[in-house]
Design an enzyme around this catalytic site. Sequence first.
Site, PDB file in Angstrom:
ATOM      1  N   THR A  28       0.668   4.329  -2.794  1.00 32.21           N
ATOM      2  CA  THR A  28       0.392   5.746  -2.536  1.00 32.21           C
ATOM      3  C   THR A  28       1.487   6.643  -3.099  1.00 32.21           C
ATOM      4  O   THR A  28       1.202   7.752  -3.567  1.00 32.21           O
ATOM      5  CB  THR A  28       0.212   6.028  -1.030  1.00 32.21           C
ATOM      6  N   LYS A  29       2.728   6.178  -3.074  1.00 26.53           N
ATOM      7  CA  LYS A  29       3.803   6.993  -3.643  1.00 26.53           C
ATOM      8  C   LYS A  29       3.666   7.095  -5.168  1.00 26.53           C
ATOM      9  O   LYS A  29       3.899   8.155  -5.753  1.00 26.53           O
ATOM     10  CB  LYS A  29       5.168   6.430  -3.264  1.00 26.53           C
TER      11      LYS A  29
ATOM     12  N   PRO B 276       0.817  -1.219   0.000  1.00 24.38           N
ATOM     13  CA  PRO B 276       0.000   0.000   0.000  1.00 24.38           C
ATOM     14  C   PRO B 276       0.849   1.267   0.000  1.00 24.38           C
ATOM     15  O   PRO B 276       0.492   2.256  -0.643  1.00 24.38           O
ATOM     16  CB  PRO B 276      -0.828  -0.135   1.285  1.00 24.38           C
ATOM     17  N   TYR B 277       1.978   1.244   0.703  1.00 26.75           N
ATOM     18  CA  TYR B 277       2.869   2.402   0.692  1.00 26.75           C
ATOM     19  C   TYR B 277       3.332   2.725  -0.722  1.00 26.75           C
ATOM     20  O   TYR B 277       3.235   3.871  -1.181  1.00 26.75           O
ATOM     21  CB  TYR B 277       4.082   2.143   1.592  1.00 26.75           C
ATOM     22  N   GLY B 278       3.840   1.719  -1.428  1.00 26.47           N
ATOM     23  CA  GLY B 278       4.303   1.931  -2.792  1.00 26.47           C
ATOM     24  C   GLY B 278       3.200   2.449  -3.698  1.00 26.47           C
ATOM     25  O   GLY B 278       3.436   3.290  -4.578  1.00 26.47           O
TER      26      GLY B 278
END
Length: 324
Positions: free
Chosen positions: A162-163, A158-160
Amino acid sequence: MNTQRKRPPVKRALVTGCAGFIGSHLTESLLADGVDVVGVDCFNANYGRSQKLANLANAREWDSFDFVPVDLSRGELDELVDGVDTVFHLAAEPGVRASWGDNFQRYVQNNLVATQHLLNAVARAGTPRIVYASSSSVYGQAKVFPTTELATPAPQSPYGMTKLSGEHLCYAFSENFDVETVSLRFFTVFGPRQRPDMAFNIFSKAALAGEPIVVYGDGHQTRDFTFVSDIVAATRSAATSAVAPGSVYNLGGGVRSSLREVLGIIDGLNGGRVDVTYSTTVPGDVRDTAADTSRARRDLGFAPAVSLSEGLEREFEWLRGQIS
């Protein structure tokens, strides 16, 4: 068609995430070169407020530094960007492993809503270039190494995601509102002030404390480690270099190294007293990363100067000083 545009030297900059690991180094570099800096941070709870305040200690000694504690996703931003010629957008909710489950809403708020809110303010101001800190996590598990910017992004966390979405927002604003955006994909940044949830910090502190180091995976996984001063130099170059709005660049150290190599360096720094245990991998962690930085070398003059061993020694000694 967007054409390459060179900008004059930075005179007044907005640095978001100025109390963080990379943001504090960038802020100090700008101040040392006579740039007026407006620094923004909301002290989100990803790690201790005390370390972030310590990161800011040097910057706050400068009369040319103005600190504004504000949440970018909710605050009024027009006054922040007024009179600024460059926005360095480093503020984010970081970390692959923490981005799963109920934490995802925080990543959406701090990585997407905040970026969209800031881009709106920049578009209304009409003048600043915005340099956006993205991540190698947008690639997920790449198929080809070194990986170029032409590779299809496929984030595995999920982090990737959003980036990557932040990059897409930057591109949309560059196409529709003529905002000069430059996105930089950072590959595993390390050095003094590194976040406490990052591997080098965890490994080094465990070694100094005489505690076992736990590695998720077999240790043969590789990363393209990049020292923080090299990241700062490239980030500053992206503010003024002749680049097309909406451009994306990889920033990596240039040498693909395994975690076992890293542990060997730490073992040497710690006098051969490192105890390592290997465990199972965790969701979102990819096996390998390696950056093709040809484009950044050509357009930004990117030339990494600090080796893995030299940079790791600097971080290790910084941590030793924090503990003693």
